[in-house]
Design a protein around this motif. Structure first.
Motif, short mmCIF file in Angstrom:
data_model
loop_
_atom_site.label_atom_id
_atom_site.label_comp_id
_atom_site.label_asym_id
_atom_site.label_seq_id
_atom_site.Cartn_x
_atom_site.Cartn_y
_atom_site.Cartn_z
N TYR A 256 45.24 34.95 16.13
CA TYR A 256 43.86 35.01 16.62
C TYR A 256 43.80 34.64 18.10
CZ TYR A 256 38.97 33.79 17.28
OH TYR A 256 37.70 33.70 17.76
N PHE A 257 44.45 33.53 18.46
CA PHE A 257 44.44 33.11 19.86
C PHE A 257 45.25 34.07 20.73
CE2 PHE A 257 43.38 28.86 18.00
CZ PHE A 257 42.10 28.82 18.54
N ALA A 258 46.35 34.59 20.17
CA ALA A 258 47.17 35.54 20.93
C ALA A 258 46.39 36.81 21.22
CB ALA A 258 48.44 35.87 20.17
N PHE A 259 45.48 37.18 20.32
CA PHE A 259 44.67 38.37 20.53
C PHE A 259 43.50 38.08 21.47
CE2 PHE A 259 40.74 40.54 19.12
CZ PHE A 259 41.07 41.83 19.47
N MET A 260 42.87 36.95 21.26
CA MET A 260 41.65 36.63 22.01
C MET A 260 41.92 36.37 23.50
SD MET A 260 39.02 37.06 20.27
CE MET A 260 37.79 36.30 21.32
N SER A 261 43.02 35.68 23.79
CA SER A 261 43.29 35.28 25.18
C SER A 261 43.41 36.48 26.12
CB SER A 261 44.55 34.41 25.26
OG SER A 261 44.37 33.28 24.44
N PRO A 262 44.31 37.44 25.81
CA PRO A 262 44.38 38.59 26.72
C PRO A 262 43.10 39.40 26.75
CG PRO A 262 46.04 38.78 24.97
CD PRO A 262 45.31 37.50 24.75
N LEU A 263 42.42 39.50 25.60
CA LEU A 263 41.17 40.25 25.55
C LEU A 263 40.15 39.64 26.52
CD1 LEU A 263 39.67 42.58 24.04
CD2 LEU A 263 38.73 40.80 22.56
N LEU A 264 40.07 38.32 26.46
CA LEU A 264 39.14 37.59 27.33
C LEU A 264 39.49 37.83 28.80
CD1 LEU A 264 36.82 35.54 27.43
CD2 LEU A 264 38.52 33.73 27.33
N LEU A 265 40.80 37.78 29.10
CA LEU A 265 41.25 37.97 30.48
C LEU A 265 40.94 39.39 30.97
CD1 LEU A 265 44.70 36.15 30.55
CD2 LEU A 265 42.61 35.50 31.75
N VAL A 266 41.18 40.37 30.11
CA VAL A 266 40.95 41.76 30.51
C VAL A 266 39.46 42.00 30.74
CG1 VAL A 266 40.99 44.15 29.67
CG2 VAL A 266 43.02 42.72 29.45
N VAL A 267 38.62 41.49 29.84
CA VAL A 267 37.17 41.68 29.98
C VAL A 267 36.68 41.04 31.28
CG1 VAL A 267 34.92 41.04 29.02
CG2 VAL A 267 36.69 41.93 27.53
N CYS A 268 37.15 39.81 31.53
CA CYS A 268 36.73 39.10 32.73
C CYS A 268 37.23 39.82 33.98
CB CYS A 268 37.25 37.67 32.68
SG CYS A 268 36.97 36.83 34.24
N ALA A 269 38.50 40.23 33.96
CA ALA A 269 39.06 40.92 35.13
C ALA A 269 38.28 42.20 35.41
CB ALA A 269 40.54 41.23 34.91
N GLY A 270 37.95 42.93 34.35
CA GLY A 270 37.16 44.15 34.49
C GLY A 270 35.80 43.87 35.09
N TRP A 271 35.21 42.81 34.60
CA TRP A 271 33.87 42.43 35.08
C TRP A 271 33.92 42.11 36.58
CZ3 TRP A 271 30.79 37.94 32.23
CH2 TRP A 271 29.55 37.78 32.83
N VAL A 272 34.87 41.28 36.97
CA VAL A 272 35.01 40.88 38.37
C VAL A 272 35.33 42.10 39.24
CG1 VAL A 272 36.41 39.52 39.98
CG2 VAL A 272 35.68 38.52 37.81
N CYS A 273 36.21 42.96 38.71
CA CYS A 273 36.63 44.15 39.46
C CYS A 273 35.43 45.07 39.71
CB CYS A 273 37.73 44.87 38.69
SG CYS A 273 38.43 46.24 39.59
N VAL A 274 34.64 45.32 38.68
CA VAL A 274 33.48 46.21 38.83
C VAL A 274 32.49 45.62 39.85
CG1 VAL A 274 31.40 47.04 37.64
CG2 VAL A 274 33.63 47.32 36.58
N LEU A 275 32.26 44.32 39.76
CA LEU A 275 31.34 43.70 40.70
C LEU A 275 31.88 43.76 42.13
CD1 LEU A 275 30.26 40.66 38.53
CD2 LEU A 275 28.76 42.45 39.37
N ALA A 276 33.20 43.62 42.25
CA ALA A 276 33.81 43.70 43.59
C ALA A 276 33.69 45.12 44.14
CB ALA A 276 35.27 43.26 43.53
N VAL A 277 33.86 46.12 43.27
CA VAL A 277 33.70 47.51 43.71
C VAL A 277 32.26 47.73 44.18
CG1 VAL A 277 33.63 49.91 42.93
CG2 VAL A 277 35.56 48.47 42.30
N LEU A 278 31.30 47.20 43.42
CA LEU A 278 29.89 47.33 43.82
C LEU A 278 29.66 46.65 45.17
CD1 LEU A 278 28.04 46.68 40.43
CD2 LEU A 278 28.33 48.84 41.63
#
Lengths: 383, 245
Positions: A256-278
């Motif tokens: 569960y933690f092995a799945f959640m950790s990268p998922l959380l990182l990817v979602v956050c990185a995507g979020w930050v990346c999109v905002l940076a592009v904007l």
């Protein structure tokens, strides 16, 4: 004008974008801090749960008559009590076995009926691992009695129970288990040895296997090979059902933690990346202007990556605070058994201050490169 | 005694471009924005470039400012072959020698008027840079506006701020792309008056402008059409050669 000054002024100007980016990293940091702070509690909780399932390894004298063992429920033979210390001292034993408890159990006549009188030693764990003892510690002169024993003899917590020529205080009357536990009387090993007249003797060592063995090996084969080297005079029996249940319980939590950790990182990185592009899109003419004023690529990249670093630093501190509050307030609600053991780790703040800015900068790297490669002629002719 | 110089006429020009072309590849076919422009500008000239929309005026101006690579041809500014320089040195040339003024002002909205001017300064001493910026703002009639944000200024004030920013490094050349495009006639006149002051102090000015007002401040007017410099309506020859400054 300094890059930091520009970054701070821009952050104050585009508050929403900055706040959203900050929130993304802050939430991630907070969740990781909460997770890492409660992870130990989670592990202990899992350990407690699996302990309640029971020890899954039984080490008994090698010459035990196994037919009789399964009939009686324990070995008719005994071993010296030092065997457990010898086993624990064997190098590398805790790579395979853990939570060693010496046991002496015999049938014992109590007011006309047999009970299983069971003596337990304190749990031995690896000194370096600092693991908490799993078995319940029994004070000298006290007993824990099974449900059937308590029912038949009308005994309750606080009553006295006579075993041989010694009186013991009942500190716990256990709930009905539906197993032979209901006719057990647990006492301290030394007390049981004295009552049975078997000083210095045990007839079993209970243990739990190390689950790292289960990946690609036959755990029982490894355990037996290890035991043959450490205690050639003993044999090990694995309670397969309990072992599997333990493995599933712990592996589920780890997956569960092995799945959640990268998922959380990817979602956050995507979020930050999109905002940076904007942010880059929003500042196209600014980038063009800076080019026209003679500012180089390093300066422009510095504006965006510096902004990301600033977000990471602020998010690390704020996220640590939020994560700590969550861990200390929500953690005990989730991990009730080990609630008191949830403690804040100051070292995590240092890690957050290192990792969050780096993470934020990495998520902003592509937008920063977009900014650097933006054609100033295109942005300035947009007039 | 007459001053002698080892410089060739080409080196002594503020701007000289030869055979400048610019082609933009498009799905529907290449678009030729410039078709072999030759131009020489002497130091101290005030030149207006006129022409219809899409004739290549802005493209030419951006190329002269080292902001847009030509497809072919050469651009020399102050004797330096602009596109032979690497990006860093070209940026240094822009910062030190060229001031830009744009139609949309391009002031950073989160900086004050004073900070917008200081942003362009290459002066390492912060105090000197600040004093120079304040002086310029005062000369441009913006005293008391230093701490205002661009959004608090009128269009004319914003363009004057942009002019102060263009002049802060004492450039030799100012390139202005439709600097009065968003201004009323009164403010437009003000802008040209300040550009003219820079010109009279020895600076070179190239203005791209639709309006006729710029011409009254200019030494020379260059007409462009379809990517070429063409003769003005009252002349037989294109006005491409440098004249005395």
């Amino acid at each position: 004008m300094g890059t930091l000054s520009l970054i701070l002024k821009e952050a104050c100007h585009r508050k929403v974008n900055f706040a959203m980016s900050l929130m993304a990293v802050m939430v991630t940091v907070a969740l990781f801090i909460t997770y890492l702070t409660t992870a130990e509690a989670s592990k202990r909780e899992t350990t407690r749960v699996t302990r309640d399932i029971g020890f899954n390894l039984r080490i008994i004298p090698r010459e035990t008559d196994m037919d009789r063992f399964w009939t009686d429920g324990f070995s008719e033979l005994t071993m010296p009590e030092e065997t457990i210390r010898k086993f624990a001292d064997y190098e590398g034993v805790f790579m395979s076995y853990n939570h060693l408890v010496a046991v002496l159990q015999q049938r014992f006549a109590l007011l006309g009926r047999d009970v299983i009188l069971t003596g337990l030693s304190p749990t031995i764990t690896a000194a370096k691992q600092k693991k908490q003892a799993m078995g319940f510690e029994i004070e000298e002169g006290t007993v824990h009695i099974g449900f059937q024993v308590a029912e038949r003899l009308k005994l309750r917590k606080g009553d006295s129970l006579q075993l041989g020529d010694r009186a013991f205080s009942i500190v716990r009357a256990m709930v009905e288990s539906g197993t032979e536990e209901d006719i057990r009387v647990y006492a301290r090993l030394s007390d049981v040895q004295q009552v049975l007249g078997m000083e210095g003797r045990i007839n079993e060592i209970k243990a739990i296997d190390c689950l790292c063995l289960t990946a690609d090996q036959d755990p029982l084969k490894v355990l037996r090979a290890e035991l043959d080297k450490a205690l050639p005079e003993a044999r090990v029996i694995q309670m397969r059902t309990i072992a599997d249940a333990r493995a599933k319980q712990r592996q589920t939590a780890e997956r569960y933690f092995a799945f959640m950790s990268p998922l959380l990182l990817v979602v956050c990185a995507g979020w930050v990346c999109v905002l940076a592009v904007l942010n880059v899109r929003d500042r196209r003419s600014e980038i063009g202007l800076l080019r026209a004023l003679g500012h180089g690529s390093a300066r422009i990249a510095g504006l965006f990556l510096g902004r990301a670093l600033l977000i990471g630093i602020v998010a690390a501190v704020a996220g640590y605070g939020i994560g700590a509050v969550l861990a200390l307030n929500v953690g005990p609600e989730i991990f009730k058994v080990t609630a008191k053991a949830i403690q804040l780790e100051g070292g995590l703040l240092g890690w957050a201050l290192l990792v969050a800015p780096a993470f934020s900068a990495m998520a902003t790297f592509i937008p920063a490169m977009l900014a650097v490669t933006l054609d100033p002629a295109t942005t300035l002719r947009a007039d | 005694m007459a001053e002698t110089s080892n410089k060739s006429p080409i080196d002594s020009d503020m701007i000289r471009c030869v055979g400048l072309t610019k082609t933009y590849p498009r799905a529907s076919g290449n678009v030729r924005s410039l078709r072999g422009v030759d131009l020489a500008v002497r130091p101290g000239e005030f030149i207006t470039i006129r022409g219809p929309s899409g004739c290549g005026k802005t493209t030419l101006l951006l190329m002269l400012g080292g902001m847009l690579h030509p497809t072919s041809g050469q651009v020399r500014v102050s004797g330096q072959e602009v596109y032979a320089l690497d990006a860093r040195r070209r940026a240094q040339l822009r910062a030190a020698s060229i001031g830009f003024v744009f139609q949309m002002f391009h002031l950073l909205p989160y900086l004050s008027v004073l900070e917008n001017v200081i942003l362009a300064s290459t002066e390492p001493d912060a105090t000197v840079s600040r004093d120079r910026s304040r002086t310029l703002l005062k000369q441009l009639g913006l005293s008391g506006r230093e701490d205002h944000k661009p959004s608090e200024l009128s269009a004319g004030e914003r363009q004057r701020t942009a002019i102060a920013r263009a002049l802060v490094n004492r450039p030799k050349l100012v390139l202005a792309d439709e600097p009065t495009g968003n201004l009323d006639p009164e403010n437009a006149g003000e802008v040209f008056r300040y550009l003219s002051e820079f010109h009279h102090s020895g600076g070179t000015v190239l203005v791209v402008s639709h309006g006729s007002m710029a011409e009254s401040f200019s030494d020379r007017v260059i007409h462009m059409r379809e990517g070429n410099i063409v003769p003005d309506p009252g002349s037989d020859t294109p006005n491409t050669e440098a004249q005395g400054g």
